[in-house]
Enzyme design. Structure first.
Site, short mmCIF file in Angstrom:
data_model
loop_
_atom_site.label_atom_id
_atom_site.label_comp_id
_atom_site.label_asym_id
_atom_site.label_seq_id
_atom_site.Cartn_x
_atom_site.Cartn_y
_atom_site.Cartn_z
N SER A 102 11.36 -24.42 -23.05
CA SER A 102 10.61 -25.59 -22.57
C SER A 102 10.78 -26.76 -23.51
CB SER A 102 9.12 -25.26 -22.43
OG SER A 102 8.39 -26.44 -22.11
N VAL B 179 10.67 -26.80 -31.33
CA VAL B 179 12.06 -26.40 -31.58
C VAL B 179 12.96 -26.82 -30.43
CG1 VAL B 179 13.60 -24.44 -32.01
CG2 VAL B 179 11.35 -24.51 -33.08
N CYS B 180 12.48 -26.67 -29.20
CA CYS B 180 13.28 -27.08 -28.04
C CYS B 180 13.51 -28.58 -28.06
CB CYS B 180 12.59 -26.65 -26.75
SG CYS B 180 12.35 -24.87 -26.59
N ALA B 181 12.46 -29.34 -28.35
CA ALA B 181 12.58 -30.79 -28.43
C ALA B 181 13.57 -31.18 -29.52
CB ALA B 181 11.21 -31.41 -28.69
N SER C 134 16.11 -29.48 -30.55
CA SER C 134 17.48 -29.18 -30.11
C SER C 134 18.00 -30.25 -29.17
CB SER C 134 17.58 -27.79 -29.48
OG SER C 134 17.03 -27.76 -28.18
#
Length: 168
Positions: free
Chosen positions: A55, A60-62, A64
């Site tokens: 999500s 961490v996703c943001a 990436s």
């Protein structure tokens, strides 16, 4: 065949296997920010980086998405596709607020088959139904040239390894 990754140190089962270098990329249909269907074929003749994650609303996703947005300016004839289960509205909101214009966000919300086909479907645990963190790099002829299923979902992928295969 299933694989095991970890979420906050706890084992999580991921259904199927991530595509390996040398294999043919499976076709897919995902949803763009304007709610249109987008297929792998629409990027014919270009190299593709699939940045797959649970999500966009996690740190961490943001991170990436931000990092691949930066790297996208360094590589020619390559599109970076950031793929998650987030609705296109959330993906657009995030990228708009962050000024991220070098990546294409795509959602699995109408086509969860992508998760199975690319071996990233989390099959158990608190993130069941979302994508495990992975990077798949596909060449101009739709051959997989790099893949990484990140062992700990809460850590970032190996950006340098993905970039190295594109600069080789």
């Amino acid at each position: 065949m299933s694989q095991t990754v970890h979420f906050q140190g706890n084992p999580v089962t991921v259904a199927n296997s991530i595509p390996q270098a040398g294999s043919k990329a499976q076709t897919f249909t995902l949803v763009a920010k304007d709610l249109s269907d987008v297929t792998l074929g629409q990027f014919a003749g270009k190299r593709k980086v699939l940045n797959i994650f649970p999500s966009i609303d996690t740190g961490v996703c943001a991170a990436s998405v931000r990092k691949f947005n930066q790297l996208a300016t360094e590589i020619d004839n390559t599109v970076v596709l950031c793929i998650s289960a987030d609705l296109p509205f959330a993906q657009s909101r995030f990228c708009g607020a962050e000024g991220l214009n070098n990546v294409i966000t795509l959602s699995t919300f109408r086509n969860a088959e992508f998760l199975q086909a690319y071996g990233v479907a989390i099959a158990d645990g608190p993130l069941k139904g979302l994508a495990a963190r992975a990077v798949v790099v596909i060449d101009e002829n739709d051959n997989v040239i790099f893949s990484q299923l990140v062992d700990e979902i809460t850590t970032e992928p190996d950006y340098e390894a993905a970039l190295a295969v594109l600069k080789a």
